[in-house]
Write a protein that holds these residues in place. Structure first.
Motif, short mmCIF file in Angstrom:
data_model
loop_
_atom_site.label_atom_id
_atom_site.label_comp_id
_atom_site.label_asym_id
_atom_site.label_seq_id
_atom_site.Cartn_x
_atom_site.Cartn_y
_atom_site.Cartn_z
N ILE A 21 51.10 27.13 30.95
CA ILE A 21 50.60 27.22 29.82
C ILE A 21 49.05 27.32 29.33
N VAL A 22 48.72 27.38 28.16
CA VAL A 22 47.20 27.40 28.10
C VAL A 22 46.70 26.23 26.94
N ASP A 23 45.93 25.57 27.15
CA ASP A 23 45.21 24.39 26.57
C ASP A 23 44.00 24.99 26.11
N PHE A 24 44.20 25.04 24.58
CA PHE A 24 42.84 25.10 23.98
C PHE A 24 42.06 24.01 23.34
N GLY A 25 42.34 22.83 23.83
CA GLY A 25 41.83 21.64 23.54
C GLY A 25 42.56 20.79 22.85
N VAL A 26 43.94 20.52 23.07
CA VAL A 26 44.88 19.59 22.48
C VAL A 26 44.18 18.39 23.04
N PRO A 27 44.17 17.26 22.09
CA PRO A 27 43.63 16.03 22.31
C PRO A 27 44.28 15.36 23.44
N LEU A 28 43.76 14.43 24.12
CA LEU A 28 44.13 13.69 25.30
C LEU A 28 45.36 12.95 24.90
N LYS A 29 45.65 12.00 23.92
CA LYS A 29 46.77 11.31 23.57
C LYS A 29 47.84 12.11 23.25
N GLU A 30 47.36 13.27 22.50
CA GLU A 30 48.86 14.13 22.24
C GLU A 30 49.04 14.70 23.31
N LEU A 31 48.21 15.11 24.17
CA LEU A 31 48.73 15.86 25.38
C LEU A 31 49.70 14.85 26.29
N GLU A 32 49.19 13.42 26.21
CA GLU A 32 50.10 12.76 26.97
C GLU A 32 51.46 12.63 26.56
N ASN A 33 51.45 12.66 25.03
CA ASN A 33 53.04 12.39 24.59
C ASN A 33 53.94 13.79 24.79
N GLY A 39 56.75 17.80 30.37
CA GLY A 39 55.97 17.91 31.46
C GLY A 39 56.97 18.61 32.69
N HIS A 40 58.02 18.28 32.89
CA HIS A 40 58.91 18.71 34.02
C HIS A 40 59.05 20.19 33.88
N ILE A 41 58.82 20.89 32.55
CA ILE A 41 59.08 22.08 32.48
C ILE A 41 57.97 22.97 32.52
N ILE A 42 56.68 22.52 32.78
CA ILE A 42 55.37 22.78 32.99
C ILE A 42 54.91 22.73 34.46
N ASP A 43 54.40 24.00 35.02
CA ASP A 43 53.94 24.07 36.27
C ASP A 43 52.45 24.24 36.40
N LYS A 61 41.73 14.57 31.51
CA LYS A 61 42.70 15.53 31.14
C LYS A 61 43.14 16.08 32.39
N VAL A 62 42.28 16.59 33.28
CA VAL A 62 42.63 17.22 34.72
C VAL A 62 43.62 16.11 35.41
N SER A 63 43.08 14.82 35.31
CA SER A 63 43.85 13.66 36.00
C SER A 63 45.36 13.57 35.56
N LEU A 64 45.43 13.81 34.13
CA LEU A 64 46.87 13.43 33.47
C LEU A 64 47.66 14.74 34.01
N TYR A 65 47.20 15.98 33.72
CA TYR A 65 48.14 17.06 34.27
C TYR A 65 48.43 16.86 35.84
N LYS A 66 47.76 16.42 36.65
CA LYS A 66 48.06 16.10 38.17
C LYS A 66 49.11 14.91 38.10
N LYS A 67 49.07 14.13 37.27
CA LYS A 67 50.05 12.86 37.17
C LYS A 67 51.33 13.35 36.95
N PHE A 68 51.33 14.51 36.17
CA PHE A 68 52.84 15.18 35.99
C PHE A 68 53.17 16.23 36.76
N ASP A 69 52.35 16.33 38.02
CA ASP A 69 52.43 17.40 39.20
C ASP A 69 52.35 18.77 38.34
#
Length: 256
Positions: A21-33, A39-43, A61-69
């Motif tokens: 995916i490409v992230d152009f600045g989605v807010p952190l809390k929105e991204l978490e939701n 998350g399981h269908i994003i690599d 944000k980097v840590s959040l992505y890594k939390k979801f592998d």
């Protein structure tokens, strides 16, 4: 409850069948939701263009992505800016400080000779998983098909994990012409010469995603996917949309 026969998707830590995916600045809390559900269908997640440099709480944000592998990395424009200003050592330290272990090498905006990019791959693969991108963002710059194949092949041989085919977020450059049409002859030649599991095709719009799914199979690697399209893309991969409806279990073509 599962009761349909669908194309078999790769799962877990995928090496192909990748959705980037490409992230152009989605807010952190929105991204978490979003990641909680999808998350399981994003690599892979690209922090688009040079936006990571200005993103508030980018480390979180980097840590959040890594939390979801999910593997996060910065868009090639930020790499090119650092290269242009002779700041690559600072850039790589910046990535390390964020906990990023993936890096993109591209020449979409500035001209970096292939030999120089190959040297950079050789240096950077010691500390990072390297993704390279081939193709220019300038619609008036044309590469021959043989040059495309040579560049993709050479970058993979140098040690890149994947090579991305440029397409922009608009689908108007690289493997697309300025009107948005897919350069199908180019795609055919790449598939004939290169292991498709090592190419990530930038496909920012559903119509492009459907083209590659129908051509290669459910487990084609696709990039520059909008977060809002992640579930739609997975439905397409599974034959749950009109344009991919008749895909069968055994139709996941792997062109090795």
């Amino acid at each position: 409850m599962e009761f349909l026969d669908l194309p078999k998707r790769t799962s877990g830590t995928r090496t192909y069948g990748i959705t980037s995916i490409v992230d152009f600045g989605v807010p952190l809390k929105e991204l978490e939701n979003i990641l909680y559900d999808y998350g399981h269908i994003i690599d892979i997640a690209k922090l688009g263009i040079g936006s990571a440099y200005l993103t508030p709480n980018v480390d979180k944000k980097v840590s959040l992505y890594k939390k979801f592998d999910i593997k996060p990395y910065c868009g090639g424009t930020l790499f090119e800016k650092a290269y242009y200003q002779n700041r690559l050592p600072e850039y790589t330290e910046y990535l390390k400080s964020l906990g990023m272990d993936w890096i993109e090498i591209s020449n979409g905006t500035i001209e970096i000779p292939l030999e120089e990019r190959l040297n950079l791959v050789a240096q950077l693969k010691k500390d990072f998983h390297v993704i390279a991108e081939v193709g220019s963002k300038d619609v008036n710059k044309e590469m021959s098909t043989s040059d495309w194949v040579d560049e993709v092949w050479s970058l993979l041989e140098a040690g890149c994990c994947y090579v991305i085919t440029e397409g922009r977020d608009s689908g108007t450059s690289g493997i697309y012409d300025k009107s948005g049409l897919i350069k199908s002859d180019l795609v055919d030649e790449l598939l004939k010469e290169i292991d498709c599991n090592k190419i990530i095709f930038e496909a920012p719009l559903p119509k492009y995603q459907m083209y590659f799914i129908n051509k290669i199979g459910a487990n084609v690697n696709l990039g520059n996917v909008k977060l809002s399209d992640v579930l739609i893309l997975e439905a397409q991969r599974c034959g749950l949309r009109c344009e991919t409806f008749f895909m069968e279990q055994n139709e996941c073509k792997l062109l090795l």
